[in-house]
Design a protein around this motif. Sequence first.
Motif, PDB file in Angstrom:
ATOM      1  N   ASN A  61      -1.655   0.393  -3.252  1.00 35.23           N
ATOM      2  CA  ASN A  61      -2.338  -0.007  -4.491  1.00 35.23           C
ATOM      3  C   ASN A  61      -3.806   0.424  -4.525  1.00 35.23           C
ATOM      4  N   ARG A  62      -4.114   1.448  -3.719  1.00 31.77           N
ATOM      5  CA  ARG A  62      -5.455   2.041  -3.683  1.00 31.77           C
ATOM      6  C   ARG A  62      -6.560   0.998  -3.412  1.00 31.77           C
ATOM      7  N   PRO A  63      -6.428   0.225  -2.348  1.00 33.57           N
ATOM      8  CA  PRO A  63      -7.447  -0.795  -2.066  1.00 33.57           C
ATOM      9  C   PRO A  63      -8.744  -0.139  -1.607  1.00 33.57           C
ATOM     10  N   PRO A  64      -9.898  -0.704  -1.968  1.00 31.19           N
ATOM     11  CA  PRO A  64     -11.172  -0.157  -1.487  1.00 31.19           C
ATOM     12  C   PRO A  64     -11.468  -0.505  -0.027  1.00 31.19           C
ATOM     13  N   VAL A  65     -10.766  -1.524   0.519  1.00 28.37           N
ATOM     14  CA  VAL A  65     -11.022  -1.970   1.893  1.00 28.37           C
ATOM     15  C   VAL A  65      -9.707  -1.992   2.672  1.00 28.37           C
ATOM     16  N   LEU A  66      -9.752  -1.437   3.885  1.00 24.40           N
ATOM     17  CA  LEU A  66      -8.594  -1.401   4.767  1.00 24.40           C
ATOM     18  C   LEU A  66      -8.958  -2.081   6.084  1.00 24.40           C
ATOM     19  N   LEU A  67      -8.087  -2.996   6.534  1.00 21.56           N
ATOM     20  CA  LEU A  67      -8.282  -3.703   7.807  1.00 21.56           C
ATOM     21  C   LEU A  67      -7.273  -3.154   8.813  1.00 21.56           C
TER      22      LEU A  67
ATOM     23  N   GLU B 162       7.638  -2.705  -2.505  1.00 19.61           N
ATOM     24  CA  GLU B 162       7.440  -4.155  -2.409  1.00 19.61           C
ATOM     25  C   GLU B 162       5.968  -4.520  -2.620  1.00 19.61           C
ATOM     26  N   LYS B 163       5.072  -3.765  -1.991  1.00 18.12           N
ATOM     27  CA  LYS B 163       3.634  -4.031  -2.133  1.00 18.12           C
ATOM     28  C   LYS B 163       3.180  -3.764  -3.573  1.00 18.12           C
ATOM     29  N   MET B 164       3.750  -2.726  -4.191  1.00 19.74           N
ATOM     30  CA  MET B 164       3.379  -2.398  -5.577  1.00 19.74           C
ATOM     31  C   MET B 164       3.923  -3.439  -6.564  1.00 19.74           C
ATOM     32  N   ILE B 165       5.123  -3.930  -6.302  1.00 20.81           N
ATOM     33  CA  ILE B 165       5.698  -4.980  -7.159  1.00 20.81           C
ATOM     34  C   ILE B 165       4.850  -6.251  -7.072  1.00 20.81           C
ATOM     35  N   ALA B 166       4.390  -6.569  -5.852  1.00 24.56           N
ATOM     36  CA  ALA B 166       3.541  -7.756  -5.666  1.00 24.56           C
ATOM     37  C   ALA B 166       2.250  -7.635  -6.473  1.00 24.56           C
ATOM     38  N   ALA B 167       1.823  -6.387  -6.729  1.00 30.28           N
ATOM     39  CA  ALA B 167       0.596  -6.163  -7.507  1.00 30.28           C
ATOM     40  C   ALA B 167       0.884  -5.956  -8.990  1.00 30.28           C
TER      41      ALA B 167
ATOM     42  N   HIS C  97      -4.206  -6.248  -4.334  1.00 33.00           N
ATOM     43  CA  HIS C  97      -4.896  -5.193  -5.077  1.00 33.00           C
ATOM     44  C   HIS C  97      -6.095  -4.590  -4.353  1.00 33.00           C
ATOM     45  N   LEU C  98      -6.830  -5.406  -3.600  1.00 32.96           N
ATOM     46  CA  LEU C  98      -8.157  -4.985  -3.151  1.00 32.96           C
ATOM     47  C   LEU C  98      -8.283  -4.804  -1.643  1.00 32.96           C
ATOM     48  N   MET C  99      -7.254  -5.206  -0.880  1.00 33.36           N
ATOM     49  CA  MET C  99      -7.289  -5.024   0.568  1.00 33.36           C
ATOM     50  C   MET C  99      -5.929  -4.534   1.050  1.00 33.36           C
ATOM     51  N   GLY C 100      -5.962  -3.758   2.106  1.00 35.06           N
ATOM     52  CA  GLY C 100      -4.734  -3.413   2.817  1.00 35.06           C
ATOM     53  C   GLY C 100      -4.939  -3.753   4.276  1.00 35.06           C
ATOM     54  N   LYS C 101      -3.861  -4.104   4.960  1.00 35.01           N
ATOM     55  CA  LYS C 101      -3.982  -4.408   6.390  1.00 35.01           C
ATOM     56  C   LYS C 101      -2.867  -3.725   7.161  1.00 35.01           C
TER      57      LYS C 101
END
Length: 281
Positions: free
Chosen positions: A193-199, A139-144, A114-118
């Motif tokens: 999932n619109r994360p506020p932080v991206l790595l 897949e990422k949305m289902i995980a959330a 929900h809060l990070m993407g990499k």
Amino acid sequence: MIQTEQPMISVKYLNKQFGPGCPHCMNPESRKLHKNFCTVCHTVYSCQDVSFDLYPGEIIGVVGESGSGKSTMMRCLYFDQEATSGEVYLQAYKDGSRNLFAESTQQKRYIRNHLMGKVYQNPMLGLRMDFTSIGNIAEKMIAAGSRRVSEMEDRGMELLEKVHIPLHRIKEAPKHFSGGMQQRVQIAKALSNRPPVLLLDEVTTGLDLSVQASVLDLIKALQRELGISIVLVSHDLGVVRMLADRTLVMLDGKVVEEGLTDQILEDPQEAYTQQLVHSLL
């Protein structure tokens, strides 16, 4: 843009070691290492007391030679590896009051989804190469927790269009795409999932220069549009100059210099940073 707000993410004394340690190297005050390697017990200290704050809407660059600990730090922040010690606080998670490293596996999964993407250097680590591109986003949305197919399709099409994947190719698997297109699908998946932080870990390594430029332009445009905070790891100072507001320089697992990117690149203070800037710019 640096703002006078609470940090979006705050990293304090992050340590990661590979090996048991011994009396020769366990005490940070009297530690005797060859670079970041203990010659007695062969323990590698990949990250040593790494600390920094990332503010809302800011891009922070992390540079250093291979083996400096940049990617290990990113793996710890995204829970791909477990940190040996240290603390990390995320403003979007319980108002930044909890050390993420101390949270349960279930909560870490929630934070990842929900809060990070990499975005990984190797797209095979971030994508399922046999799924369709839109299926990777789903897949990422289902995980959330998403369950509505129409919502996932709409979001997938919106994101793939945003990262310039032709709509007639969204049902194709990333294994059929070029390296640059695979990285763009990874970026779309990371943002699903619109994360506020991206790595971003070495996202342009191995790409042709023209493709690098288009991926960097895309990252810059998305960051401005969405206002996300980004930690950007790269060995390419040109990439960091283009994107990062502030820069950390790592050597042997430690942050040896930090400051505004222009200041670091034009007036480096540490001998290692001077060497890095002169050799790579």
